[in-house]
Design an enzyme around this catalytic site. Structure first.
Site, PDB file in Angstrom:
ATOM      1  CG  LEU A  68      -1.959   1.050   1.131  1.00  0.00           C
ATOM      2  CD1 LEU A  68      -2.983   0.618   0.187  1.00  0.00           C
ATOM      3  CD2 LEU A  68      -2.549   1.242   2.371  1.00  0.00           C
ATOM      4  CB  SER A  69       4.016   2.079   1.636  1.00  0.00           C
ATOM      5  OG  SER A  69       4.693   1.016   1.225  1.00  0.00           O
ATOM      6  CE  LYS A  70       7.775  -0.025  -3.497  1.00  0.00           C
ATOM      7  NZ  LYS A  70       8.166   0.239  -1.955  1.00  0.00           N
ATOM      8  NE  ARG A  71      -2.731   1.853  -5.281  1.00  0.00           N
ATOM      9  CZ  ARG A  71      -3.406   1.254  -6.168  1.00  0.00           C
ATOM     10  NH1 ARG A  71      -3.041  -0.091  -6.539  1.00  0.00           N
ATOM     11  NH2 ARG A  71      -4.456   1.799  -6.473  1.00  0.00           N
TER      12      ARG A  71
END
Ligand code: GLU
Length: 488
Positions: free
Chosen positions: A254-257
């Site tokens: 999710l942190s890459k979103r």
């Protein structure tokens, strides 16, 4: 000495706006502290001066309070174990770093940036694992003296055990073992005198009597560093809890979103309710072992056990969040919901700053009509626009389908004429009149209802037509029908 009640900390670095993952970890800390009658602590890990972001701490405190998760100790709350800002505890870190140096478990490293760069290149070329080559680990006094002239601002490195393994038990991961020969002699005090995260967090967790360290899975690989510091200082390590990462629906981190999806404050701005967010985040990677979706704050506190944290990745399921949100919106009393949407309608210019009696009852009636379908509070203004303004746009496709037919003018004129005769403007009488038009013209009710809805609201969907017509009022309804009866 271990305190009799659990003490948990949330330890954000003020390096940016709170991330949904930070808040999820805080939810676990908070729920476990409340479940056990323990203490929930907020500690600010502000030792990386280069990454400090103005306002980040304020946003974090705002987010926690918005969630109803007031910390018992920390900034603005005080407590017996302060200061709660790491930047105000430098003396403490130096004291323990010196102790480790005396014990031979830490050493000053004089290597210059150039040397470390050179070393890295050689390692890379030889395809060796990266890491400090320990040149300064066993220097004699004389050697240190000479090197100190080259570099008067040495860092302090921790001397990791080189043989065997470092072991720990994690509530989520079980027993985990790390090979020591793969560990690096990491820095504990930087050249600017500030401690690194690894060192400061261990010292503080010990001094603040933290019993359970709950933090993202990405920290598990650092845990051997922490375990060895605890051992070197003769301290008892806390209970380790490393919940799994949060993945998006397609299985990516999710942190890459996009920031819009991970920035916690955007959920507040969109108009999610704290209860829905708490329920959602608590059950993202934790389960009470039952097939159930709704939990009030009290129920979560009652049921939350660390053993229920799952060891497979948690999925961030936006559809589930919206579903929960809808449930919470529908549980609100209409007065509560009206209070929540009022500022948004003011912002949209539909209502003024203070509402008189009639305006209040109108707002309540409108609110009651949208409560069934509303999800986000920030969708409310759009959903109620035609209750407040006669100047709305007509949905293009809907207008083509329902207002642009040859039969439309005759149908709308018949509706106008029948409605004009309705004396008591109530849902029941409006409905009877509309059905009578269908009978008179020998068409289906739908052929009357769709064009009327389009003419009165400009859209094809919304609350029950007769209900909304009642609320909008006879004269405004008729005027809107007349506007469309001549064709668009
Ligand atoms: N300062 C660390 C972070 O913000 C805290 C990690 C931990 O909880 O130990 O990620």
């Amino acid at each position: 000495m271990t305190p009799d009640k659990p003490r948990l900390r949330m330890a954000p670095s003020p390096t940016g706006s709170p991330h949904i993952g930070n808040i999820r970890t805080a939810v676990f800390d908070y729920l476990y502290a409340r479940h056990t009658g323990g203490t929930f602590i907020l500690r600010i890990e502000d030792t990386d001066r280069n990454r400090f972001v103005e306002g980040a701490l304020e946003e974090m405190m705002y987010a926690l309070r918005w969630m109803g998760m007031q910390w018992d100790e920390g900034p603005e709350a005080g407590g017996d174990f302060g200061p709660y800002f790491q930047s105000q505890r430098l003396d403490i870190y130096h004291q323990y770093a010196d102790r480790l140096v005396e014990q031979g478990r830490a050493y000053r490293c004089y290597c210059t940036r150039e040397r470390l760069e050179e070393m890295r290149k050689v390692q890379e070329a030889a395809k060796l694992p990266p890491g400090y080559d320990r040149r300064c680990r066993n220097l004699s006094k004389e050697e240190s003296g000479t090197l100190a002239q080259e570099n008067p601002n040495p860092v302090i490195r921790f001397a990791m055990n080189r043989d065997g393994t470092t072991e720990l038990d994690d509530v989520v991961r079980g027993h985990v073992s790390f090979r020591n020969d793969l560990q690096d002699d990491f820095i504990i005090i930087k050249a600017d005198g500030f401690p690194t995260y690894h060192f400061a967090s261990v010292v503080d967790d010990h001094l603040m009597k933290i019993t359970h360290v709950v933090r993202g899975d990405e920290w598990l690989s650092s845990a051997p560093k922490h375990v060895q510091i605890y051992e070197a200082l003769g301290w008892q390590a806390p209970v380790w809890v490393h919940p799994s990462l949060i993945l998006d629906e397609s299985g990516k981190k999710l942190s890459k979103r996009s920031e819009a999806q991970t920035r916690f404050l955007s959920y507040i701005e969109d108009g999610y309710l704290p209860e829905a967010m708490l329920n959602f985040l608590a059950t993202m990677g934790w389960s009470a072992g039952e097939d159930r979706k709704l939990y009030s704050r009290e129920e979560l506190i009652e049921k939350f056990a660390l053993e229920g944290i799952t060891n497979h990745p948690a999925i961030f399921d936006l559809a589930k969040l919206n579903d929960l949100q809808g449930e919470y919106i529908r549980m609100l009393a209409v007065e509560q919901l009206a209070d929540m949407i009022q500022p948004r309608l003011q912002q949209a210019g539909y209502i003024g700053d203070s509402l008189a009696g009639d305006d209040i009852s109108y707002l309540l009636r409108v609110t009651a009509l949208i409560q069934d379908r509303l999800v986000l509070l920030n969708e409310a203004a759009d959903m109620v626009s035609y209750f407040y303004s006669d100047e709305f746009e007509y949905d293009e496709k809907g207008a083509r389908k329902h207002l642009a037919k040859d039969t439309t003018p005759a149908i709308l004129k018949a509706v106008i004429s029948k409605l004009s005769d309705v004396n008591s403007w109530t849902v029941g009488d409006i409905e009877s009149a509309m059905r009578a038009v269908a009978d008179d013209l020998a068409v289906k009710a739908a052929d009357i209802i769709h064009p009327t809805r389009m003419a009165v609201t400009g859209r094809t969907w919304g609350p029950g037509l007769f209900e909304l017509m009642e609320v909008i009022g006879k004269s405004r309804v008729v005027a809107r029908l007349e506007r469309c009866a001549g064709g668009l």
